[in-house]
Design an enzyme around this catalytic site. Structure first.
Site, PDB file in Angstrom:
ATOM      1  N   ASP A 156      40.810  39.474   6.823  1.00 12.52           N
ATOM      2  CA  ASP A 156      40.266  40.678   7.432  1.00 12.52           C
ATOM      3  C   ASP A 156      39.339  41.369   6.425  1.00 12.52           C
ATOM      4  O   ASP A 156      39.647  42.419   5.882  1.00 12.52           O
ATOM      5  CB  ASP A 156      41.415  41.599   7.849  1.00 12.52           C
ATOM      6  CG  ASP A 156      40.968  42.565   8.922  1.00 12.52           C
ATOM      7  OD1 ASP A 156      39.811  42.457   9.378  1.00 12.52           O
ATOM      8  OD2 ASP A 156      41.758  43.438   9.297  1.00 12.52           O
TER       9      ASP A 156
ATOM     10  N   LYS B 119      43.049  34.040   8.847  1.00 13.51           N
ATOM     11  CA  LYS B 119      41.841  34.770   9.252  1.00 13.51           C
ATOM     12  C   LYS B 119      41.789  36.034   8.403  1.00 13.51           C
ATOM     13  O   LYS B 119      42.542  36.988   8.628  1.00 13.51           O
ATOM     14  CB  LYS B 119      41.887  35.117  10.736  1.00 13.51           C
ATOM     15  CG  LYS B 119      40.593  35.727  11.238  1.00 13.51           C
ATOM     16  CD  LYS B 119      40.594  35.786  12.752  1.00 13.51           C
ATOM     17  CE  LYS B 119      39.256  36.116  13.374  1.00 13.51           C
ATOM     18  NZ  LYS B 119      38.397  37.051  12.672  1.00 13.51           N
TER      19      LYS B 119
ATOM     20  N   CYS C 265      43.199  77.886  11.202  1.00 11.31           N
ATOM     21  CA  CYS C 265      43.634  79.223  10.817  1.00 11.31           C
ATOM     22  C   CYS C 265      42.486  79.843  10.025  1.00 11.31           C
ATOM     23  O   CYS C 265      42.039  79.268   9.034  1.00 11.31           O
ATOM     24  CB  CYS C 265      44.889  79.137   9.958  1.00 11.31           C
ATOM     25  SG  CYS C 265      45.254  80.691   9.129  1.00 11.31           S
TER      26      CYS C 265
ATOM     27  N   CYS D  11      49.593  80.720  12.888  1.00 11.13           N
ATOM     28  CA  CYS D  11      49.542  79.750  11.797  1.00 11.13           C
ATOM     29  C   CYS D  11      50.950  79.569  11.246  1.00 11.13           C
ATOM     30  O   CYS D  11      51.630  80.550  10.966  1.00 11.13           O
ATOM     31  CB  CYS D  11      48.604  80.249  10.706  1.00 11.13           C
ATOM     32  SG  CYS D  11      48.740  79.293   9.190  1.00 11.13           S
TER      33      CYS D  11
ATOM     34  N   GLU E 159      43.696  27.941   8.965  1.00  9.28           N
ATOM     35  CA  GLU E 159      43.424  28.820   7.818  1.00  9.28           C
ATOM     36  C   GLU E 159      43.800  30.259   8.150  1.00  9.28           C
ATOM     37  O   GLU E 159      43.763  30.646   9.312  1.00  9.28           O
ATOM     38  CB  GLU E 159      41.904  28.789   7.512  1.00  9.28           C
ATOM     39  CG  GLU E 159      41.363  27.390   7.285  1.00  9.28           C
ATOM     40  CD  GLU E 159      39.833  27.363   7.177  1.00  9.28           C
ATOM     41  OE1 GLU E 159      39.204  28.437   7.239  1.00  9.28           O
ATOM     42  OE2 GLU E 159      39.288  26.257   7.028  1.00  9.28           O
TER      43      GLU E 159
ATOM     44  N   CYS F  60      50.958  81.385   7.423  1.00  7.59           N
ATOM     45  CA  CYS F  60      50.814  82.823   7.189  1.00  7.59           C
ATOM     46  C   CYS F  60      51.269  83.631   8.392  1.00  7.59           C
ATOM     47  O   CYS F  60      51.269  84.855   8.343  1.00  7.59           O
ATOM     48  CB  CYS F  60      49.375  83.158   6.833  1.00  7.59           C
ATOM     49  SG  CYS F  60      48.220  82.786   8.171  1.00  7.59           S
TER      50      CYS F  60
ATOM     51  N   CYS G 219      45.512  83.048   3.901  1.00  2.65           N
ATOM     52  CA  CYS G 219      46.629  82.160   4.281  1.00  2.65           C
ATOM     53  C   CYS G 219      47.143  81.415   3.043  1.00  2.65           C
ATOM     54  O   CYS G 219      46.392  80.692   2.384  1.00  2.65           O
ATOM     55  CB  CYS G 219      46.145  81.176   5.330  1.00  2.65           C
ATOM     56  SG  CYS G 219      47.327  79.880   5.698  1.00  2.65           S
TER      57      CYS G 219
ATOM     58  N   TYR H 190      35.354  29.336   2.916  1.00  2.00           N
ATOM     59  CA  TYR H 190      35.980  28.577   4.012  1.00  2.00           C
ATOM     60  C   TYR H 190      34.985  27.785   4.849  1.00  2.00           C
ATOM     61  O   TYR H 190      35.354  27.235   5.875  1.00  2.00           O
ATOM     62  CB  TYR H 190      36.810  29.481   4.904  1.00  2.00           C
ATOM     63  CG  TYR H 190      36.114  30.723   5.439  1.00  2.00           C
ATOM     64  CD1 TYR H 190      34.975  30.628   6.226  1.00  2.00           C
ATOM     65  CD2 TYR H 190      36.633  31.988   5.164  1.00  2.00           C
ATOM     66  CE1 TYR H 190      34.350  31.753   6.719  1.00  2.00           C
ATOM     67  CE2 TYR H 190      36.008  33.130   5.656  1.00  2.00           C
ATOM     68  CZ  TYR H 190      34.867  33.006   6.433  1.00  2.00           C
ATOM     69  OH  TYR H 190      34.252  34.127   6.913  1.00  2.00           O
TER      70      TYR H 190
ATOM     71  N   LYS I 179      44.989  35.714  17.087  1.00  2.00           N
ATOM     72  CA  LYS I 179      45.146  37.045  16.480  1.00  2.00           C
ATOM     73  C   LYS I 179      46.584  37.509  16.605  1.00  2.00           C
ATOM     74  O   LYS I 179      47.183  37.442  17.686  1.00  2.00           O
ATOM     75  CB  LYS I 179      44.236  38.045  17.201  1.00  2.00           C
ATOM     76  CG  LYS I 179      42.764  37.702  17.087  1.00  2.00           C
ATOM     77  CD  LYS I 179      42.105  38.437  15.956  1.00  2.00           C
ATOM     78  CE  LYS I 179      41.617  39.755  16.460  1.00  2.00           C
ATOM     79  NZ  LYS I 179      40.626  40.385  15.627  1.00  2.00           N
TER      80      LYS I 179
END
Ligand code: IVH
Length: 672
Positions: free
Chosen positions: A117, A115, A429, A410, A113, A413, A434, A227, A316
């Site tokens: 998640d 798996k 910043c 930054c 089947e 600016c 800015c 399941y 997996k």
């Protein structure tokens, strides 16, 4: 008359459940969504008019009921075990050898089947009716999330038993999950509301199932695949996993279509290879395959360890990775000034999408991985939707690359006002002017969950900032149609409309405005809580730290941030200017504390469990009577209401000499 109505209600319930079944199990709906909604509305109206026919398993309950204050813990009749993981064909062959060694003379076959998640749940049916749904928890006990699971349309509220006796007890085990498209829709909504995004569909599913307000869960369109079985008391119970899946399907549960039977382990291994390549074609996430010995007799003989059965193993998938070249590292400036490095990549195919950008998280991470422009890097998508740079292929590093350190200025600016954040991980910043921050803040301010100013999109905001027409929020309200019509891609008509939309936003509620300001740690939800608790921006800005912390849902960090904002010169100026432009900043209708009510101006704390109210109900009751519901007792508390099992709050109230009343006394004081 009563009989006719009962019949009509029963007929509607049957019809709605039948259409659910056709949609989720048969994949063959016969009516449109609108038609379904119409039938639902008819049922809800009938049930409202005739409350005597209420039934917790009516399909109308799928829209959610009253919020809970906490989940009860429940013991699983049969434990919900976990599964051992494997990562290679070799380990799968070892599993097969162990099984064969334990069952040397038995013919074996496996059920393979996907798996899923998502989040594992157990659904209990007694006499065919859904009575309880629970999370896996620690395997022995889980949370009772029945109310939330009732809202999942793929879960039958009543078992279908056309050709068999109704099972006395049946526990269906399976996975609740979110489609990728639904996950994208949810995150888009959250982005617009300025709420934090879910990292992946599994987190979003778990979050949705943990909401105490099932009406919110109902909006999440979760799905379900069965399941397995827990406790079963029925005639002719299934004797293999294959039969169990068939039974689940017949009883009305959706069972995944990509389940196969394998005669030996080599066939299992071939299926693992096939699904590793094909998983990205699915509209939901799977992180591997689950391999189960088919016969229940064999399963029983194999038994289980305390943790996992010996008849089952998961394979997996390896996380999907790709190698590509890093072309550039861009430093982005967020609305709170945080500088974030983002990798620009040579486009590469990964897990079904083309990836050209990846997250580098922060500058500590860049240094730790020593990521440099020109490097060949490995990008990975492991559950998370945003790809990550996991490492550098050092052998392929070209000559002359330079380590990438945090910027001294930054990038927007060019100011030197960049600082390490409290934890030292983030760089920020702190120049209040800015332009990049201003741009981000304006985008957020104008967004859906905040001021909701239609037509004020990123392209317009960029121009307003570049031309220095807007330097702060309040400047938006000074814009004229002529000024706007002068912008690129702005026709006269749209300029008029935008001025109207901006004007109209002046009536947004206090909560919306507070959310739009972008105060750190104050998202849509906290903003609403503040608006309700204080009722005006004036009162809020005068609130002391302790008063803020007393509010349910405001912790010390959030309180500090709010306090700092209203006590900073820039924060105070921002609010004053918005007020001057005519923003109303009134609490939303309905949620407003009633001035002049019996609790007017009083701060009330509840300790212990009340009989007539849930936590949320008592809070809104207190507000409706003009009071403020606080979470902890302090000198400024006026009244403590005690219920069953009061804790330290009642003690503290006694110590401080605060008035204490019982639930019934409280009702007497406040009613009328
Ligand atoms: S059977 C003892 N089948 O895997 C076996 N589990 O590690 C009981 N899961 O929390 C589970 N897809 O969420 C089974 N087809 C599948 C599954 C599956 C996903 C998850 C489940 C559980 C975890 C166990």
């Amino acid at each position: 008359m009563g009989k006719d109505i009962e019949k009509q209600i029963a007929k509607l319930r049957r019809a709605l459940e039948h259409h659910n079944y056709l949609y989720f199990v048969k994949n063959a709906p016969e009516i449109s969504d609108q038609e379904y909604d119409r039938l639902m509305k008819e049922l809800i109206n009938l049930e409202k008019a005739h409350p005597g026919f209420a039934d917790p398993n009516s399909p109308s309950q799928r829209v959610g009921g009253k919020p809970l204050s906490a989940f009860r813990s429940v013991r699983h009749a049969a434990p919900m075990l976990s599964i051992d993981n494997t990562y290679s064909a070799e380990e799968l062959r070892e599993f097969d050898s162990r099984v064969r060694k334990a069952l040397p003379t038995t013919a074996l076959s496996y059920i393979v089947e996907p798996k899923f998640d998502g989040v594992a749940v157990s659904l209990r049916y007694e006499a065919g009716r859904f009575v309880r749904g629970a999370t896996r928890g620690d395997g022995a006990r889980g949370d009772d999330i029945t109310a939330n699971l009732r809202t999942v349309r793929a879960i039958p509220l009543q078992l279908r038993c056309p050709a068999r006796a109704v099972p006395e007890v049946l526990e269906a085990r399976g996975e609740v999950l979110l489609d990728l498209s639904e996950f994208a829709r949810l995150n888009k909504q959250r982005a617009q509301a300025g709420e934090p995004l879910f990292a992946n569909p599994r987190n979003a599913t778990a979050g949705s199932l943990k909401l105490l307000d099932s009406k919110q869960t109902a909006k999440r369109r979760l799905r379900f695949f069965g399941y397995g079985l827990g406790e079963v008391v029925m005639d002719g119970p299934p004797s293999s996993q294959g039969q169990a899946l068939k039974t689940l399907r017949e009883l009305g549960f959706p069972v995944n279509e990509h389940i196969s039977k394998a005669g030996d382990i080599e066939q299992v291994i071939a299926l693992c290879g096939k699904w590793q390549r094909r998983r990205e074609k699915l509209n939901y996430e799977i992180d591997g395959l689950v391999v189960k010995v088919d016969s229940f007799g064999s399963q029983e003989r194999l038994g289980a360890t305390s943790k996992a059965p010996r008849w089952c193993i998961s394979y997996k998938f390896p996380a999907e990775q790709a190698a590509t070249k890093l072309l550039k590292i861009e430093v982005q400036v967020g609305k709170s000034g945080i500088l974030t490095p983002v990798a620009h990549l040579e486009p590469v195919q990964l897990a079904g999408t083309t990836v050209s950008r990846a997250s580098l998280h922060n500058f500590d991470e860049v240094a730790r991985k020593d990521v440099r422009v020109g490097d060949t890097v490995i990008v990975e998508k492991a559950g998370e939707i945003i790809p990550q740079v996991v490492r550098v292929v050092k052998e392929k590093r070209p000559k002359g690359t330079k380590a990438f350190g945090p910027p001294k200025r930054c990038p927007s600016c060019k100011s030197k006002q960049v600082e390490q954040d409290e934890g030292g991980v983030y760089i920020r910043c702190v120049n209040p002017a800015c332009p990049m921050q201003l741009r981000e803040r304006l985008r957020y301010f104008a967004g859906r969950g905040q001021m909701d100013i239609e037509g004020l999109g990123p392209a317009i905001i960029d121009q307003l900032v570049d031309r220095e027409l807007v330097r702060e929020f309040a400047d938006l309200y000074k814009l004229s149609a002529e000024q706007l019509a002068g912008l690129e891609r702005m026709a006269e008509k749209s300029a008029d409309n935008l001025v109207k939309a901006i004007e109209e936003s002046k009536s947004r509620s206090l909560g919306r405005v507070l959310a739009g300001l972008g105060i750190r740690h104050v998202g849509t939800h906290v903003a609403e809580v503040l608006a309700e608790a204080f009722g005006s921006v004036d009162r809020l800005s005068r609130a002391g730290l302790e008063e803020l912390e007393e509010i349910h849902e405001v912790g010390p960090i959030v309180a500090k941030s709010i306090h700092a904002f209203f006590h900073s010169a820039s924060g105070a100026r921002m609010i004053a200017h918005l007020g001057k432009e005519g923003l109303q900043m009134k609490p939303a209708a309905g949620g407003r504390a009633r001035a002049g009510g019996p609790l007017s101006g009083k701060t009330v704390v509840v300790s212990g469990t009340l009989e007539k109210f849930s936590r949320q109900q008592i809070q809104s009751y207190i507000r409706s009577k003009g009071g403020r519901a606080a979470n902890s007792v302090s000198k400024s508390t006026d009244l403590v209401v005690v219920g069953a099992n009061p804790g330290s709050k009642a003690q503290r109230a006694r110590k401080l000499g605060v008035q204490i009343v019982s639930e019934s006394e409280f009702l007497k004081i406040t009613v009328g």
